[in-house]
Design an enzyme around this catalytic site. Structure first.
Site, PDB file in Angstrom:
ATOM      1  CG  HIS A 149      -1.691   4.638   5.252  1.00 19.64           C
ATOM      2  ND1 HIS A 149      -2.042   3.382   5.713  1.00 19.64           N
ATOM      3  CD2 HIS A 149      -1.415   4.495   3.926  1.00 19.64           C
ATOM      4  CE1 HIS A 149      -1.979   2.521   4.699  1.00 19.64           C
ATOM      5  NE2 HIS A 149      -1.591   3.172   3.615  1.00 19.64           N
ATOM      6  CG  HIS A 176      -5.080   2.436  -0.150  1.00 16.68           C
ATOM      7  ND1 HIS A 176      -5.237   2.885   1.144  1.00 16.68           N
ATOM      8  CD2 HIS A 176      -3.817   1.967  -0.239  1.00 16.68           C
ATOM      9  CE1 HIS A 176      -4.106   2.674   1.810  1.00 16.68           C
ATOM     10  NE2 HIS A 176      -3.228   2.120   0.985  1.00 16.68           N
ATOM     11  CG  ASP A 220      -0.587   4.087  -0.679  1.00 12.98           C
ATOM     12  OD1 ASP A 220      -0.778   4.310   0.528  1.00 12.98           O
ATOM     13  OD2 ASP A 220      -0.592   2.940  -1.177  1.00 12.98           O
ATOM     14  CG  HIS A 235       4.841   3.329  -1.651  1.00 14.75           C
ATOM     15  ND1 HIS A 235       3.976   4.303  -1.224  1.00 14.75           N
ATOM     16  CD2 HIS A 235       4.344   2.154  -1.177  1.00 14.75           C
ATOM     17  CE1 HIS A 235       2.998   3.750  -0.527  1.00 14.75           C
ATOM     18  NE2 HIS A 235       3.204   2.442  -0.489  1.00 14.75           N
TER      19      HIS A 235
END
Length: 316
Positions: free
Chosen positions: A85, A243, A247, A270
């Site tokens: 973030h 969001h 990321d 991720h």
């Protein structure tokens, strides 16, 4: 046709501090952001007990874990977790160089988005430095797949993200978000999107020692009835995919330089983001390092190939 990109590197004008708790550790942590010289990149300096003075460059070469968050360093040893973030905020606002002191092993979750980092950096101010910014320009498609999930970089005359998610939950479902990224777009359309999770996963995560700091103050939570539990509801109608875009921006900020190209992903995360970035940077025919040339007033920048910055991962 030229590309409208910033010519010079940046840092903060002054120091700024943020404090909170880690979403997984539940422990309090403070961060001090300091201006840094050109070609420093972003470097985390651990100031806590048992390892004060250790530093971790914010580079893909330093990624040690991607389960639920992005971890720099050794997850079983010296590390800084949940960096995505704050890195997204730096990427979104175009901040290249920063020294970050942190007294814990996890970046504070704050409200679950990048908004409070943006506010802090605005408070400090952004300073333009007298050294050219270098960019990674994507020259050919690079793709990676994992089951039904995939991610790819494509040549493009700007910096663009196209992200699609597909969850087996009526509250989320299939959502997509696409935008050319600049500071205004990031502030308006991405920065306030919060992390999210499912109530059915909470007990399992707690048993694993994770999500100990998670709450309705810092996460969008989807209940067993597939409804958002948070009283205030969503900040965007498609906050979930926004969001995921945030990321992805934070993960790709670990390239060590901003990129010119389009990043696309489907059902990413991720691990996939980091794998795609490694795949791109491992193929020297897939990208070149460029900077702007002198431009005429009112015209977009032309780019020329240059040497990679010394702090970039492909130079290590």
């Amino acid at each position: 046709m030229g590309i409208d990109l910033h010519d010079y590197q940046t840092t903060l004008k002054s120091r700024v501090t943020l404090s909170g708790i880690g979403v997984h550790s539940g422990k309090p942590v403070s961060m001090h952001f300091h201006p840094a010289d050109p070609d420093t990149g972003v470097v985390f300096h651990y100031t806590g007990e048992g390892g004060s003075g250790r530093e971790l460059p914010a580079l893909v070469s330093e990624i040690g874990g991607t389960a639920l968050c992005t971890v720099l360093g050794d997850p079983s040893g010296h590390h800084v977790a949940t960096v995505e973030h704050v890195m997204a905020a730096l990427f979104g606002l175009g901040i290249d160089n920063l020294s970050i002191e942190i007294d814990g092993s996890e970046v504070p979750i704050l409200d679950g988005s990048a908004a409070m980092f943006v506010d802090a950096f605005d408070q400090a101010g952004i300073e333009t430095l007298a050294v050219k910014r270098r960019y990674i320009r994507v020259l050919k498609p690079v793709r990676i797949e994992n089951g039904a999930s995939w991610a790819e970089f494509l040549p493009y005359g700007g910096t663009r993200f196209e992200v699609e998610i597909d969850f087996d939950s009526p509250a989320v479902g299939r959502q997509s978000f696409a935008a050319d990224i600049d500071a205004d777009v990031f502030r308006r359309d991405i920065a306030r999107a919060r992390t999210f999770g499912f109530m059915k996963d909470v007990e399992r995560l707690w048993a694993a020692g994770l999500a100990l700091g998670s709450s309705l103050e810092n996460s969008v939570v989807i209940g067993d009835d597939s409804r958002v539990i948070n009283v205030e509801g969503l900040r965007y109608s498609n906050e979930f995919v926004r969001h995921k875009t945030l990321d992805a921006m934070g993960d790709l900020a670990l390239a060590g330089a901003r990129f010119i190209g389009c990043f696309r992903s489907y059902r990413g995360g991720h691990k996939l983001n980091a794998s795609a970035l490694r795949r791109l940077l491992s193929d020297r025919t897939a990208f070149e390092t460029v900077e702007t040339t002198r431009r005429e007033r009112g015209r977009s920048a032309e780019m020329i190939a240059v040497n990679a910055p010394v702090f970039a991962p492909w130079m290590l």
